[in-house]
Design a protein around this motif. Structure first.
Motif, short mmCIF file in Angstrom:
data_model
loop_
_atom_site.label_atom_id
_atom_site.label_comp_id
_atom_site.label_asym_id
_atom_site.label_seq_id
_atom_site.Cartn_x
_atom_site.Cartn_y
_atom_site.Cartn_z
N ASP A 184 18.85 -32.66 -16.44
CA ASP A 184 18.22 -33.98 -16.16
C ASP A 184 17.04 -34.00 -16.59
N ILE A 185 16.45 -35.32 -17.23
CA ILE A 185 15.08 -35.46 -17.77
C ILE A 185 14.54 -36.61 -17.21
N LEU B 99 9.68 -34.21 -15.70
CA LEU B 99 10.22 -33.31 -14.68
C LEU B 99 11.70 -33.03 -15.16
N VAL B 100 11.76 -31.78 -15.36
CA VAL B 100 13.16 -31.35 -16.06
C VAL B 100 14.04 -30.66 -14.98
N GLY B 101 15.35 -30.64 -15.18
CA GLY B 101 15.89 -30.17 -14.25
C GLY B 101 17.37 -29.63 -14.81
N PRO B 102 17.39 -28.25 -15.51
CA PRO B 102 18.55 -27.70 -15.95
C PRO B 102 19.59 -27.57 -14.64
N ILE C 155 11.87 -28.35 -12.75
CA ILE C 155 10.57 -27.85 -13.15
C ILE C 155 9.75 -29.20 -13.45
N ASP C 156 8.54 -29.04 -12.67
CA ASP C 156 7.56 -30.40 -12.52
C ASP C 156 6.41 -30.05 -13.34
N ASN D 67 8.09 -25.45 -9.17
CA ASN D 67 9.69 -25.02 -9.42
C ASN D 67 10.14 -25.36 -8.22
N ALA D 68 11.44 -25.85 -8.18
CA ALA D 68 12.18 -25.96 -6.65
C ALA D 68 13.82 -25.99 -7.03
#
Length: 186
Positions: free
Chosen positions: A82-83, A91-94, A115-116, A127-128
Motif C-alpha cells: 500500500d502506498i 507512508l508505505v505498507g508492505p 513505514i511512515d 513503524n507499526a
C-alpha cells in the motif's frame, strides 16, 4: 454357409463399432455441470482505496479459481504494497494476506508493516504492525470491494491514518476469460 455369413457379419459389426462409438474424451469435455479447480498462477493484483487519504495497492497473488455450475470460487495468498502519499510524507505498507471469494461475497485477512517516512517534518521514521480483516462484495473474485478494519498489533501506532479502510482491488487472472481452456488441478 450360414456360419460363414454369421462370422463375416460379426467381424464387420465388431470392426465398425470402434469407428461409430463416441470416445470417453469427448464425453468428458462436454459435461454440462463440470467442476474443477484451475492450477494456481501468479497474477497481478492492483487496487485503489481510502483510509483517511487515498492509496494505491500493487502486488501479486497466488490465485486459483473453482468452476462450479452455480458460481465461481477463488482463493489465494497475496503479497502487496500500500502506498499513501500526501503533501508532507510517504507512508508505505508492505503486506501479506489471504483472500477467499464465493460468488458475490468475499473475505480477506492481511498483515501490514507500515513505514511512515518523515512523519513529523524532521526526517523521523516510525513503524507499526497492523492486521486487517476485510469483507465485502466481489465479482466472482475478479474485482473486490472490501471494507476493512485495521487492528494495531505493535506498541507503536500510526495515527495519521484511520483504522477504517475501503478498497477496490482487481485480480488480473487470465483464466477468468477462458475457463474451459484453463489449466486444471489434478
Amino acid at each position: 454357409m450360414r456360419t460363414a455369413i454369421r462370422v463375416l457379419f460379426f467381424l464387420l459389426v465388431s470392426g465398425l463399432a470402434p469407428l461409430m462409438a463416441q470416445g470417453t474424451d469427448s464425453l468428458y469435455k462436454t459435461k454440462p455441470f463440470e467442476r474443477f479447480w484451475t492450477k494456481p498462477r501468479l497474477v497481478p493484483k492492483l487496487g485503489i482505496g481510502t483510509q483517511d487519504r487515498g492509496f494505491v495497492e500493487v502486488g501479486v497473488q497466488w490465485h486459483s479459481i473453482y468452476k462450479h455450475p452455480l458460481s465461481l470460487i477463488s482463493k489465494g495468498a497475496y503479497s502487496t504494497v500500500d502506498i499513501f502519499i500526501d503533501h508532507s510524507n510517504i507512508l508505505v505498507g508492505p503486506k501479506v494476506g489471504y483472500e477467499l471469494t464465493v460468488g458475490l461475497i468475499g473475505i480477506a485477512l492481511d498483515m501490514t508493516y507500515f513505514i511512515d517516512y518523515n512523519y513529523d517534518g524532521e526526517s523521523h521514521t516510525r513503524n507499526a504492525w497492523v492486521t486487517t480483516p476485510k469483507a465485502g462484495l466481489s465479482i466472482l473474485g475478479f474485482a473486490n470491494l472490501f471494507y476493512g478494519y485495521s487492528i494495531p498489533i505493535s506498541e507503536q501506532t500510526i495515527d495519521s491514518i484511520s483504522r477504517n479502510r475501503l478498497s477496490l482491488v482487481i485480480n488480473l487472472n487470465r483464466d477468468y476469460f477462458n475457463l474451459k481452456e484453463a489449466r486444471r488441478k489434478k
